[in-house]
Design an enzyme around this catalytic site. Structure first.
Site, PDB file in Angstrom:
ATOM      1  N   ARG A  68       0.836  -1.087  -0.045  1.00  0.00           N
ATOM      2  CA  ARG A  68      -0.154  -0.043  -0.164  1.00  0.00           C
ATOM      3  C   ARG A  68       0.869   1.196   0.025  1.00  0.00           C
ATOM      4  NH1 ARG A  68      -5.025  -1.226   1.007  1.00  0.00           N
ATOM      5  NH2 ARG A  68      -4.637  -2.986  -0.289  1.00  0.00           N
ATOM      6  N   TYR A  72       0.472   4.641  -2.443  1.00  0.00           N
ATOM      7  CA  TYR A  72       0.354   5.656  -1.996  1.00  0.00           C
ATOM      8  C   TYR A  72       1.581   6.798  -2.656  1.00  0.00           C
ATOM      9  CZ  TYR A  72      -3.030   3.852   1.201  1.00  0.00           C
ATOM     10  OH  TYR A  72      -4.060   3.123   1.719  1.00  0.00           O
ATOM     11  N   TYR A  94     -12.258  10.179  -0.934  1.00  0.00           N
ATOM     12  CA  TYR A  94     -13.606   9.926  -0.081  1.00  0.00           C
ATOM     13  C   TYR A  94     -13.496  10.346   1.370  1.00  0.00           C
ATOM     14  CZ  TYR A  94     -12.896   5.426   1.787  1.00  0.00           C
ATOM     15  OH  TYR A  94     -12.464   4.144   2.768  1.00  0.00           O
TER      16      TYR A  94
HETATM   17  C1  LIG Z   1      -8.472   4.426   4.359  1.00  0.00           C
HETATM   18  S1  LIG Z   1      -9.738   4.770   5.537  1.00  0.00           S
HETATM   19  C2  LIG Z   1     -10.363   6.217   4.726  1.00  0.00           C
HETATM   20  C3  LIG Z   1     -11.241   6.847   5.809  1.00  0.00           C
HETATM   21  C4  LIG Z   1     -11.924   8.219   5.172  1.00  0.00           C
HETATM   22  N1  LIG Z   1     -10.771   9.268   4.631  1.00  0.00           N
HETATM   23  C5  LIG Z   1     -12.810   8.902   5.806  1.00  0.00           C
HETATM   24  O1  LIG Z   1     -12.563  10.376   6.048  1.00  0.00           O
HETATM   25  O2  LIG Z   1     -13.789   8.333   6.628  1.00  0.00           O
HETATM   26  C6  LIG Z   1     -10.835   3.461   5.333  1.00  0.00           C
HETATM   27  C7  LIG Z   1     -11.494   2.952   6.773  1.00  0.00           C
HETATM   28  O3  LIG Z   1     -12.510   3.894   6.593  1.00  0.00           O
HETATM   29  C8  LIG Z   1     -13.635   3.488   7.495  1.00  0.00           C
HETATM   30  N2  LIG Z   1     -14.752   3.694   6.460  1.00  0.00           N
HETATM   31  C9  LIG Z   1     -14.837   3.894   5.038  1.00  0.00           C
HETATM   32  N3  LIG Z   1     -15.904   3.879   4.589  1.00  0.00           N
HETATM   33  C10 LIG Z   1     -16.583   3.709   5.573  1.00  0.00           C
HETATM   34  C11 LIG Z   1     -18.158   3.386   5.545  1.00  0.00           C
HETATM   35  N4  LIG Z   1     -18.942   3.552   4.510  1.00  0.00           N
HETATM   36  N5  LIG Z   1     -18.636   3.269   6.915  1.00  0.00           N
HETATM   37  C12 LIG Z   1     -18.007   3.385   8.096  1.00  0.00           C
HETATM   38  N6  LIG Z   1     -16.408   3.248   7.895  1.00  0.00           N
HETATM   39  C13 LIG Z   1     -15.942   3.626   6.651  1.00  0.00           C
HETATM   40  C14 LIG Z   1     -13.316   1.894   7.516  1.00  0.00           C
HETATM   41  O4  LIG Z   1     -12.935   1.764   9.074  1.00  0.00           O
HETATM   42  C15 LIG Z   1     -12.400   1.897   6.394  1.00  0.00           C
HETATM   43  O5  LIG Z   1     -11.722   0.391   6.744  1.00  0.00           O
END
Ligand SMILES: C[S@@+](CC[C@H](N)C(=O)[O-])C[C@H]1O[C@@H](n2cnc3c(N)ncnc32)[C@H](O)[C@@H]1O
Length: 265
Positions: A68, A72, A94
């Site tokens: 990863r 990045y 996102y």
């Molecule tokens: C790489 S991080 C990105 C987080 C993103 N930047 C944010 O602001 O929420 C990915 C993690 O965010 C959380 N995440 C992403 N999408 C989600 C969702 N729809 N509902 C709950 N948690 C989410 C999960 O823990 C996932 O493994």
């Protein structure tokens, strides 16, 4: 130092398609000459492509087996190479661009180091949706946020009188940062760690925010002892509520009371 002509703004699309983009993010997108997209959903990519004539996906850098961190780094280099060409660049991620996501932070730092104007705009993250959907105020008892693999592989002092939120729980234990999911062994290790901190029947929640206005969020409650068997995705976040009340620091309370009395004299 005089700023060079290229520039960078990193924005977040929020979690829900169409509904979470802030006016500042929308304006940064429309003022940019090139838009890079690092969003997990192809529908969100299509939506952004409709907003910008030169929208480019960064998803191509996710290759099976590629660590990863390398992925990045390639994303940062791609964003920066356009900035260096003197282009006004916007990069959309996102959720919040800087929450449990390193590319936007690294890109802004690299652009600053090279003398370009660069900034990050705040956005709605999964945590913000979680507080609203699950009715949690992080200020009530405190709230600890950790990346699940880091939590598993580091010795932490966890305060079980506050909330514990574990991100990326669907890939817990993947120290190579190259897998899309992890299995029973990794989950067993996390369950064992949680069982050292919480009673086996303590209820916790698997949370997934809604990403489309027509869908609803997932909130599945399970006891700690059942964690291994629950379905997890890349979008799952684990929420562990407090298991005990917080001890009062009477000594400090007395000092505060004394100082109030002195002020009244
Ligand atoms: C790489 S991080 C990105 C987080 C993103 N930047 C944010 O602001 O929420 C990915 C993690 O965010 C959380 N995440 C992403 N999408 C989600 C969702 N729809 N509902 C709950 N948690 C989410 C999960 O823990 C996932 O493994």
């Amino acid at each position: 130092m005089t700023k060079q002509t290229g520039s960078l703004v990193c924005v977040g699309t929020g979690m829900m398609l169409g509904g979470h983009l802030t006016p500042r993010a929308r304006s940064a997108i429309s003022l940019s000459e090139r838009l890079f997209m690092a969003v997990s959903d192809p529908i969100v990519e299509k939506w952004l492509e409709n907003m910008h004539p030169d929208a480019r996906s960064l998803q191509v850098f996710y290759q099976p087996g590629c660590p990863r961190d390398r992925t990045y780094q390639r994303m940062v280099e791609t964003i920066l190479s356009s900035v260096r060409k003197g282009i006004r660049v916007c990069a959309a991620f996102y959720g919040h661009p800087g929450v449990f996501a390193c590319v936007a932070h690294r890109a802004v730092e690299a652009a600053h180091r090279a003398g370009f104007s660069a900034r990050m705009e705040a956005a709605i993250s999964a945590a913000d949706c979680l507080y609203a959907d699950l009715g949690i105020d992080p200020g009530k008892w405190g709230c600890q946020h950790y990346e699940a693999t880091q939590f598993l592989t580091r010795k932490r002092e966890v305060d079980s009188s506050a909330y514990l939120i574990l991100w990326q729980v669907g890939v817990v234990g993947d120290e190579t940062h190259s897998r899309l999911s992890t299995g029973k062994l990794e989950r067993q290790l996390l369950q064992q760690k949680l069982l050292r901190m919480y009673p086996e029947d303590h209820l916790m929640t698997i949370y997934e925010a809604a990403t489309l206005p027509i869908s609803s969020f997932r909130s599945e409650t399970i006891p700690v002892k059942k964690f291994v068997t629950v379905a997890l995705s890349q979008h799952s976040t684990l929420v562990v509520p407090p298991a005990r009340t917080c001890e009062v620091d009477h000594e400090t309370q007395q000092l505060l009371a004394k100082s109030r009395l002195k002020e009244q004299d």
